[in-house]
Structures are given as C-alpha cells and as structure tokens.
Design a protein around this motif. Structure first.
Motif: not given
Length: 60
Positions: A18, A22, A31-32, A34, A40-41, A44, A47-48
């Motif tokens: 990540l 990112l 943010l990685s 998370l 949360a991972g 994420l 989202i990506v």
C-alpha cells in the motif's frame, strides 16, 4: 509469541504494498498504516480500487 509474529507479518504484507500503491493513486502513503486495522484496510482497498486515478483522463 506466534500471534505476535502473525500480526507483524500481516501488517508488513499490507503496509509495504500500500505504501507504494497509494502515491500512484494520488493519495498519501501514510494512509497505508490503516492496513493494520482489518476493516479499515479493506475499506481503503475499495477506495483505491474505485477512485479516479491521475492517468484516467480520456485522451481524444
């Protein structure tokens, strides 16, 4: 002791990829971290996967 090793291995396997992914998506590499938190991972990653990336503009 085995649980700690599992936690560290899992964290490294999430954070390192990540960290490099990112910035390419236009997001902060911090943010990685998370990725340590399981839910949360996963959020994420979604989202990506679903956001517009910097090179997505249509070239006519």
């Amino acid at each position: 002791m085995a649980e700690l090793l599992f936690f560290i291995t899992n964290a490294v396997l999430w954070i390192v990829p990540l960290w490099f992914l990112l910035p390419r998506a236009g997001m902060s590499p911090y943010l990685s971290f998370l990725g340590i938190i399981p839910l949360a991972g996963m959020i994420l990653i979604w989202i990506v996967a679903l956001k517009r990336w910097p090179g997505d503009e249509v070239r006519a």
